[in-house]
Design a protein around this motif. Structure first.
Motif: not given
Ligand SMILES: Cc1cc2nc3c(=O)[nH]c(=O)nc-3n(C[C@H](O)[C@H](O)[C@H](O)COP(=O)(O)OP(=O)(O)OC[C@H]3O[C@@H](n4cnc5c(N)ncnc54)[C@H](O)[C@@H]3O)c2cc1C
Lengths: 789, 314
Positions: B38, B132, B196, B198, B223
């Motif tokens: 983000m 990752m 909503e 998670i 990636l």
């Protein structure tokens, strides 16, 4: 398999024995592993880099960049941007239309009436905050009328190609050094003619012809370009910039805005890597109109995308190489064509076409040579100096071809190289007499390192080792100067204009001065380059600082020493021959108890005198090259030699290449500081590995750069690094170098990619005629080979 | 890259508070976990002109005078950022209850990578979480963020698919469970309803063996070019059931359906594995981009599927 620990042990042993008793000079400070003088401020994060400079009342700037590759600007309206609250000024090429450049003044500051690449600058905004400047940029309205672009250098050379610089003939350039072809896109055509190349081919037993292309890549210094500029009363420009070339930046500002040099002051800040990208004025130019118009300090700090689009890139290269060779491996003729994809401005690239051209035949004595090297305009970001200045690019072709020839002739590639290498006293391709030639020693040491501890096979993978060797030129007649002051407290200030860009020059210069004056390194403080106060140096480029500026520092120290001895003779009332000098002190012969330090000798007592040593250096017999033949007396002050060996594993199912170990041996003359020298080699392995395997600027069909960030422009990480072993030639110090030193920054990168490519071939039989050697390319080539079987 | 947008920042202490804030700000709210997607997206985001019709209730009556103003905004803007990390009880627990393993949405990649139960029953997930980004990223990046971001190349997404995860989500209207197979809708799109979030992921260990592999040019900070997770239920040498999750080869993570079908009921010999790998390659629908061509991606699916199955069995 050899482990990291074993490597460390080998290195430790080398530390003890390596530099002792050989021909390279080893002194009390020179040749010693002196810790870097800039280490502390760097590891503690205290060094101020370009973007750290903050001036009161400073504005932030942003650039409006072209979305078209080649177009006329039919409308440019900045009024909405100017009206945005917080915007202080907007500047365009209508008001600031001067041209500038390094060797050839072909560069506009902002597009004047045409844009030349996607990313070309159309306007610049200065505002109170970054956010406002960014918004203002979006409010600038531009209309374009498209013109035909040309992206391919070969296409751009054709007679009917669209011209990027129709006024090329009226530009200012360094006459006798460059040969632009007005009316074409050729910004420079360098020619070298030696012997009779057709006769050579006729005498050859075999002829080989290969073509290879190397894409544009970018330097990606960790610190992006940043500067702050303010214009004081009377149009005095004062600038702080992270630059490798403060004097060149000053020159380019002067040319672009018609300001005399003595009204421009460039301070060098800490520089977080340059590799050539920070040699010339870029952001420094774009910021000046904003400061001139706003009368406020303006900061221009580039983001990563601007690094790719608005500084320098390494030019692409398409190289054709034809070689005639005797059965025994002796090369008799080489005909070479280099086409450099220079981008929109070739102001510096023209020089790469020249020197990269004359070095393209490699470190080999070939009787008959014919070289054409062209620097060509294309509608892409501008090319320019990049560590190696054409040598790593050309070596990728040249050194692969040597391996291919050797294989066909059935002789080891090392022998093929040995038979052809230059030796002391040989005449170089350019006609100069060679001195300090260490290529054979490097070949021996690289071969030994590879053979002594070869890596073990890995299950499911193919193993291969390969080598490559290069020679690298430097500058010829450039000036270097230095000044040394002794302070009242006996501390020493050293002034020279070499930028500390991570290479360790500050340390090396201080080691040289310490050696002359026999004082500890930390008694000396180097002053950062400042065009008003540090003496002139050409640029921190061409691996020339240790040799040129190192000599200037040495002479400055010797000059100070002479002054001290003269003063001591008066003070002690003895003849000058009877003054003893050592350990930072002077005393009359036989009376060590009366020793005085430098400050006491010069400033003590009743006749204080300030000691002010100065030194200047250049190569007196340096020369240009003849326009028709590329021959000259001494086109390069010295030549550096070096070779590297790569060991790779190839996963034949995925095409993935793992670089497992890299060994390197370079002839840099006397090694002033073994630790920093090894650092140069290790860094070059990282950089060369990136170029060999990952890096490529991808453009779409409209000339837009697709990977202008690190998400898709890959550099190696620590996990990609191989084991590295390094060594240096010790038998070829240079008689004119300071204590025999030459240089090393650029040749360190010269052979890396070529050695990796040769190792990949030796592992899996795939010879790729393009870089980078991506897994996908290797896999495709392996598949094609299968099909052919 | 720019500085972050100016935004209002909230630290709800309970889920209820978080839900209230989400309701209040609607589309102008974003929840923050590790922030590695983000905040980077916001800083990288370009500015763009938005034509805004300034027609409020008052001047809508005289539609002709409706003024259009040009505003410049970030394409990925932040207005109200709601940090989930201060909610109690903390949402990052990894808990085992019988065969069920619950991983809190805020569990970081490092936590997952080091967790003994995850390593024992779901080595594929432990490996993905350990691969990752880079150590720095893994120390703050959460699996909830990875899944909510819903990139087809998301590191854990194709793994969770093969491991038959259930996504536990909560909101003002209550909690519900979404089968991972129904979660991903398109690039960056999923079936979370507005408001909503998670809460956790549920995995059941049912004696399967699993492994994960991914391809990318570099060994870290890169990636996924192609990712494969194999999860196999074996009866001796015979495969009872097989899940093959594929990443970065379609608009969402997908199952290699024909490979999965083919494997069931077969003894997993080299030839069978080879054939399954071929079928998996056929199931992939990759695109060509600067990271790899579709042809190469398809080929990589085949190689990685073969290797992943072998590793799962080893
Ligand atoms: C340098 C770097 C390398 C990276 N490498 C990889 C990589 O190799 N593989 C990979 O897959 N990704 C990679 N990423 C992307 C990123 O780190 C992951 O996707 C990470 O898992 C995101 O988690 P986060 O907690 O940081 O999410 P955030 O950035 O906090 O959130 C991401 C999105 O999910 C939403 N969100 C977060 N938590 C929840 C929740 N509980 N409920 C609902 N919505 C939620 C947010 O509102 C936001 O829209 C990398 C990122 C960086 C910066």
């Amino acid at each position: 398999m050899i482990t990291n620990k074993q490597i460390l042990k080998i290195l430790d042993e080398k530390q003890d024995t390596f530099y002792k008793g050989k021909q390279n000079y080893v002194g009390k400070y020179v040749g010693q592993r002196v810790p870097r003088v800039d280490a502390y401020e760097k590891v503690t994060g205290r060094l101020k880099f370009g973007a750290d400079v903050e001036l009161p009342n400073q504005l932030i700037s942003r650039l409006k960049r072209s979305t078209h590759a080649h177009a006329k600007i039919t409308r440019l309206d900045t009024s909405k941007a100017e009206a945005l609250p917080g915007v202080v000024t907007v500047a365009t090429g209508k008001e600031f239309n001067g041209l500038t450049g390094c060797y050839l003044n072909d560069s506009h500051v902002y597009a004047i009436d045409r844009v030349l690449w996607v990313g070309d600058i159309v306007a610049a905004v200065a505002a109170e905050t970054a956010e406002i400047a960014e918004k203002a940029v979006e409010l600038i309205e531009i209309e374009y009328e498209d013109m035909t672009p040309v992206f391919d250098a070969i296409e751009a050379m054709k007679p009917d190609a669209p011209l990027l610089h129709p006024n090329l003939g009226s530009y200012k350039w360094l006459k006798g050094f460059l040969f632009p072809k007005p009316g074409t896109n050729i910004a420079n055509h360098f020619k070298l003619r030696k012997g009779d190349v057709e006769k050579g081919f006729a005498e050859a037993d075999y002829i080989f012809e290969d073509t290879l292309s190397v894409p544009m890549v970018q330097h990606t210094p960790m610190e992006s370009h940043a500067c702050v500029v303010q214009v004081e009363a009377g149009n005095q420009v004062e600038m702080w910039a992270c630059t490798q070339g403060p004097f060149l930046v000053r020159q380019m500002i002067s040319d672009a805005f018609n300001i005399p040099l003595n009204k421009i002051r460039v301070h060098t800040t800490g520089v977080g890597g340059g590799f050539g990208a920070k040699l010339i004025a870029k952001n420094e130019l774009y910021a000046i109109p904003l400061a001139l118009k706003s009368h406020r300090p303006v900061k221009m700090a580039f983001n990563r995308s601007e690094e790719f689009l608005n500084t320098f890139v390494r030019q692409g290269l398409i190289m054709k190489m034809k070689t005639g060779v005797k059965k025994n491996g002796k090369m008799v003729a080489r005909k070479i064509e280099c086409i450099w994809d220079g981008g929109a401005f070739c102001d510096y690239g023209v020089s790469i076409a020249r020197s990269g051209g004359y070095a393209s035949a490699g470190p080999y004595d070939v009787e008959n040579l014919w070289i054409d090297s062209y620097c060509v305009y294309t509608n892409k970001p501008s090319g320019g100096a990049y560590r190696g200045f054409g040598v790593p690019e050309a070596a990728t072709v040249e050194e692969q071809q040597i391996d291919m020839i050797a294989e066909r002739l059935g002789i080891p590639a090392t022998e093929m190289r040995r038979i052809n290498f230059y030796h002391e006293g040989d005449t170089h391709a350019t006609g100069m007499k060679l001195h300090s030639v260490g290529c054979e020693e490097c070949l021996d040491k690289v071969t030994t390192m590879l053979e002594k501890t070869p890596l073990k096979p890995k299950e499911g993978k193919l193993y291969g080792a390969g080598q490559a060797h290069v020679h690298k030129f430097t500058a010829h007649t450039v000036a270097a100067s230095a000044v040394l002051k002794i302070n009242e407290d006996n501390s020493i200030l050293l002034y020279h204009a070499v930028s500390e860009i991570g290479q360790g020059s500050q340390t090396v210069m201080q080691q040289i001065v310490s050696e002359v004056l026999d004082v500890p390194i930390d008694q000396i403080q180097s002053v950062k380059a400042d065009t008003h106060f540090t003496p002139y140096a050409w640029q921190t480029a061409a691996s020339k600082a240790t040799f040129f500026d190192g000599n200037a520092c040495k002479y400055a120290a010797e000059n100070a020493k002479k002054q001290l001895i003269e003063l001591a003779a008066i003070r002690f009332d003895v003849p000058q021959e009877d003054v003893e000098f050592g350990g930072g002190k002077l005393w009359p012969k036989g009376k060590p108890e009366s020793a005085q330090n430098f400050a006491q000798v010069s400033m003590g007592g009743s006749f204080p005198k300030a000691v002010f040593g100065h030194g200047i250096f250049t190569v007196e017999d340096g020369s240009g090259l003849d326009e028709q033949t590329g021959q000259g007396n001494r086109c390069s002050a010295f030549w550096m030699f070096g070779g590297q060996g790569a060991e790779v594993y190839v996963d034949t199912e995925t095409g993935e290449v793992e670089l497992a170990r890299m060994v390197a041996c370079h002839d840099v003359g006397t090694v002033i500081n073994p630790t920093t020298a090894e650092g140069q080699l290790e860094g070059s392995v990282a950089q060369g590995l990136g170029i060999a395997m990952f890096e490529e600027m991808h453009f779409d069909e409209k000339g837009k750069l697709l990977n202008d960030s690190f998400t898709d422009y890959h550099l190696p990480t620590t996990l990609d690094m191989p084991l590295i072993e390094t060594d240096f030639a010790v038998n070829s110090p240079h008689k004119e170098g300071p204590y025999g030193a030459k240089g090393m920054g650029e040749p360190a990168l010269g052979p890396t990619a070529a050695a990796i490519a040769n190792a990949v071939y030796n592992a899996c039989g795939v010879r790729l005629f393009a870089l980078p050697l991506t897994s996908e390319r290797v896999w495709k080539a392996l598949k094609d080979k299968e099909v052919q079987k | 890259m720019n500085k972050l947008s100016e935004f209002d920042y909230y630290e709800p202490a309970t889920l209820a508070e978080a839900y209230d804030l989400l309701e209040k700000f609607g589309t102008e709210a974003k929840v923050l976990a590790g922030g590695t997607d983000m905040l980077v997206m916001n800083k990288k985001s370009a500015f763009a002109k938005v034509e805004k019709s300034d027609c409020n209730v008052h001047n809508r009556l005289i539609a002709d005078t409706c003024a259009t103003t040009t505003e410049v905004k970030r394409v990925y803007d932040l207005k109200n950022v709601i940090n989930l990390k201060k909610i109690k009880p903390i949402l990052n627990e990894i808990a085992v209850k019988g065969d069920k393993l619950t991983i809190g949405a805020l569990a970081t990649m490092t936590q997952i990578n080091l967790n003994e139960s995850v390593k024992k029953h779901f080595p594929a997930l432990a490996a993905a979480a350990g691969r990752m980004g880079s150590p720095l990223v893994r120390n703050i990046a959460t699996m909830g963020g990875n899944v909510a971001n819903s990139s087809p190349a998301g590191e854990t997404l194709f793994v969770l698919l093969a491991l038959e995860a259930k996504v536990l989500v909560g909101g003002k209207a209550g909690n519900r469970t979404i089968d991972i197979n129904d979660f991903f809708v398109h690039v960056g799109k999923n079936s979370l309803k507005p408001g909503e979030i998670i809460l956790a992921f549920e995995l059941e260990s049912t004696g399967s063996c699993n492994a994960y592999k991914r391809f990318s040019p570099r060994h870290s900070m890169d990636l996924v070019v192609v990712g494969v997770c194999a999860n196999l239920w074996m009866d001796g040498k015979v495969c009872k059931k097989a899940n093959i999750g594929l990443g970065a080869v379609a608009i969402t993570p997908i199952h290699a359906v024909s490979a999965e079908k083919y494997l069931v009921g077969k003894e997993l010999t080299d030839d069978v594995i080879k054939e399954a790998a071929k079928l998996a390659a056929g199931d992939a629908k990759p695109i060509s981009d600067i990271r790899a061509s579709a042809e190469y991606r398809t080929h990589l699916v085949e190689v990685l599927t073969k290797r992943t199955i072998k590793e799962a069995l080893a």
